[in-house]
Design an enzyme around this catalytic site. Sequence first.
Site, PDB file in Angstrom:
ATOM      1  N   HIS A  79       0.831  -1.218   0.000  1.00 51.29           N
ATOM      2  CA  HIS A  79       0.000   0.000   0.000  1.00 51.29           C
ATOM      3  C   HIS A  79       0.859   1.260   0.000  1.00 51.29           C
ATOM      4  O   HIS A  79       1.950   1.293   0.568  1.00 51.29           O
ATOM      5  CB  HIS A  79      -1.003  -0.004   1.160  1.00 51.29           C
ATOM      6  CG  HIS A  79      -0.417   0.024   2.545  1.00 51.29           C
ATOM      7  ND1 HIS A  79      -0.085   1.190   3.188  1.00 51.29           N
ATOM      8  CD2 HIS A  79      -0.140  -0.976   3.408  1.00 51.29           C
ATOM      9  CE1 HIS A  79       0.367   0.912   4.395  1.00 51.29           C
ATOM     10  NE2 HIS A  79       0.360  -0.397   4.563  1.00 51.29           N
ATOM     11  N   ASP A  81      -0.171   4.436   1.004  1.00 49.91           N
ATOM     12  CA  ASP A  81      -0.414   5.442   2.033  1.00 49.91           C
ATOM     13  C   ASP A  81       0.360   5.135   3.306  1.00 49.91           C
ATOM     14  O   ASP A  81       0.759   3.999   3.572  1.00 49.91           O
ATOM     15  CB  ASP A  81      -1.896   5.561   2.346  1.00 49.91           C
ATOM     16  CG  ASP A  81      -2.502   4.282   2.933  1.00 49.91           C
ATOM     17  OD1 ASP A  81      -2.162   3.185   2.440  1.00 49.91           O
ATOM     18  OD2 ASP A  81      -3.309   4.384   3.873  1.00 49.91           O
ATOM     19  N   ASP A 142       6.131   1.340   6.588  1.00 50.97           N
ATOM     20  CA  ASP A 142       4.784   0.799   6.446  1.00 50.97           C
ATOM     21  C   ASP A 142       4.009   1.730   5.510  1.00 50.97           C
ATOM     22  O   ASP A 142       3.415   2.694   5.963  1.00 50.97           O
ATOM     23  CB  ASP A 142       4.133   0.719   7.826  1.00 50.97           C
ATOM     24  CG  ASP A 142       2.724   0.150   7.805  1.00 50.97           C
ATOM     25  OD1 ASP A 142       2.328  -0.424   6.781  1.00 50.97           O
ATOM     26  OD2 ASP A 142       2.017   0.292   8.822  1.00 50.97           O
ATOM     27  N   GLU A 176      -5.013   1.996   2.667  1.00 51.66           N
ATOM     28  CA  GLU A 176      -5.013   0.795   3.505  1.00 51.66           C
ATOM     29  C   GLU A 176      -5.060   1.155   4.981  1.00 51.66           C
ATOM     30  O   GLU A 176      -5.719   0.475   5.775  1.00 51.66           O
ATOM     31  CB  GLU A 176      -3.764  -0.043   3.196  1.00 51.66           C
ATOM     32  CG  GLU A 176      -3.762  -1.434   3.821  1.00 51.66           C
ATOM     33  CD  GLU A 176      -3.119  -1.497   5.195  1.00 51.66           C
ATOM     34  OE1 GLU A 176      -3.142  -2.588   5.799  1.00 51.66           O
ATOM     35  OE2 GLU A 176      -2.589  -0.466   5.681  1.00 51.66           O
ATOM     36  N   GLU A 177      -4.351   2.212   5.361  1.00 49.65           N
ATOM     37  CA  GLU A 177      -4.251   2.564   6.772  1.00 49.65           C
ATOM     38  C   GLU A 177      -5.576   3.033   7.372  1.00 49.65           C
ATOM     39  O   GLU A 177      -5.726   3.035   8.595  1.00 49.65           O
ATOM     40  CB  GLU A 177      -3.189   3.651   6.974  1.00 49.65           C
ATOM     41  CG  GLU A 177      -1.768   3.219   6.641  1.00 49.65           C
ATOM     42  CD  GLU A 177      -1.201   2.215   7.634  1.00 49.65           C
ATOM     43  OE1 GLU A 177      -1.921   1.841   8.572  1.00 49.65           O
ATOM     44  OE2 GLU A 177      -0.043   1.811   7.463  1.00 49.65           O
ATOM     45  N   ASP A 199       3.838  -6.381   3.592  1.00 52.68           N
ATOM     46  CA  ASP A 199       3.372  -5.378   4.555  1.00 52.68           C
ATOM     47  C   ASP A 199       3.684  -5.840   5.970  1.00 52.68           C
ATOM     48  O   ASP A 199       2.950  -5.547   6.905  1.00 52.68           O
ATOM     49  CB  ASP A 199       1.871  -5.149   4.369  1.00 52.68           C
ATOM     50  CG  ASP A 199       1.355  -3.909   5.090  1.00 52.68           C
ATOM     51  OD1 ASP A 199       2.195  -3.091   5.526  1.00 52.68           O
ATOM     52  OD2 ASP A 199       0.129  -3.777   5.229  1.00 52.68           O
ATOM     53  N   HIS A 383       4.021   3.499  12.393  1.00 55.60           N
ATOM     54  CA  HIS A 383       3.066   4.550  12.757  1.00 55.60           C
ATOM     55  C   HIS A 383       3.620   5.567  13.750  1.00 55.60           C
ATOM     56  O   HIS A 383       2.851   6.356  14.295  1.00 55.60           O
ATOM     57  CB  HIS A 383       1.755   3.962  13.320  1.00 55.60           C
ATOM     58  CG  HIS A 383       0.980   3.150  12.349  1.00 55.60           C
ATOM     59  ND1 HIS A 383      -0.349   2.819  12.554  1.00 55.60           N
ATOM     60  CD2 HIS A 383       1.311   2.583  11.175  1.00 55.60           C
ATOM     61  CE1 HIS A 383      -0.785   2.076  11.558  1.00 55.60           C
ATOM     62  NE2 HIS A 383       0.229   1.923  10.699  1.00 55.60           N
TER      63      HIS A 383
END
Length: 412
Positions: A79, A81, A142, A176-177, A199, A383
């Site tokens: 992903h 994002d 990520d 995705e997030e 991922d 994150h």
Amino acid sequence: MQAALERFLKYVTYDTASAYEAQDYPSTPNQKSFAQMLAQECRQLGLRDVKVDDYGYLTATLHATPGYEGAPAIGFLAHMDTSPDLSGANVRPRVVANYDGGDITLDPEQGIVLSPGRYPSLTAYVGQTLVVTDGKTLLGADDKAGIAAIMEAMAHLLAHPEIAHGKIRIGFTPDEEVGNGVKYFDAQGFGVDFGYTLDGGALGEFEYENFNAAQARVSVKGVSSHPGSAKDVMVNAALIAAEYAMALPQGETPANTQGYEGFYHLRAQSGTVERAQLTYILRDFEQDGLQRRKAMMLEVAKRLNARYGEGTVAVELQDQYANMAQRLEEHPQVKHLALEAMAQLGVTPVVMPIRGGTDGAMLSTRPDGFPCPNLFTGGHNAHGRYEYLVAESLEMAAKVICRIVHLAAQAD
């Protein structure tokens, strides 16, 4: 495959944070701009059928080696994002070569330090190359590490036509997030027999089971009045919302659970005397467990309504995704290929559950989807400002991709 690191360092400079509650898809325009840049890179590599659709999905094809057109078609997905939980703008990655095992100062002015005392996973990478943040943003491993691994694997296969493989499809997804990564993804049109998301985290991680997931929105109605004459009149929605939160099992939150333990996670809250709202995500590896959590959310609302009046508290529940384990059990070759590829490359597989969800988890359980477990990328501490990437693990992820497709062609 050292170019994987160079790709990664380039990709993280693009701000692609997604956004909760957005009405557009993708939720932020920068994601689609990033997709267009990646599409150009795909064309330069020599991939075919390169397309960025109206939703921002990037897909491309590496056609089968002549004579191997009958081999399984395999997809690799990541992903684009990054999490909106911390800024992904102006990311300034720093490469720490030959890591010595000690503290890494990220931001000397703020005293932000990446320490093995707090993050013991660092001790496994002494002597290796790390990529860290400047302490002000997340890094974006990520999942830009996943994109870098896939792109480097495609470049390697194109440069080495002697490595036999079947048809390969790559797919890069937005949002995705925020739980919408494959909301509009054309799984049938993608045209693969199975796939893998890139991922994951530490070297060797391989995940083919994940949470069952739901979201809950708790709305509270209050009655406002002057606080000087509020007795028996005021109904404080903000206080009732706090009461609701404390009525849920306090030991079943993300900070208190691990492994196969599920949780209630209060993701956001807002409120005044008149109105308040709580947003939760509910997670459990067992479907029965998820149903129990949903029932608890409704039961707490029922108790509070009995105390404060019917309609004071309302709960809206929405299922998000399901555990992909059963689908993977029906297709054991998908697991076998990944485990064998790692074994041949000297990587010890670390099979573990995903304490979350991936695009692959959603695709695995969709009626039109395909089995799609998750592979490592070398990223850690996603994150947040303490996120870091191990360059050697990223390079190995690209090698695992190449070995998977070669093994699949040979098996056919």
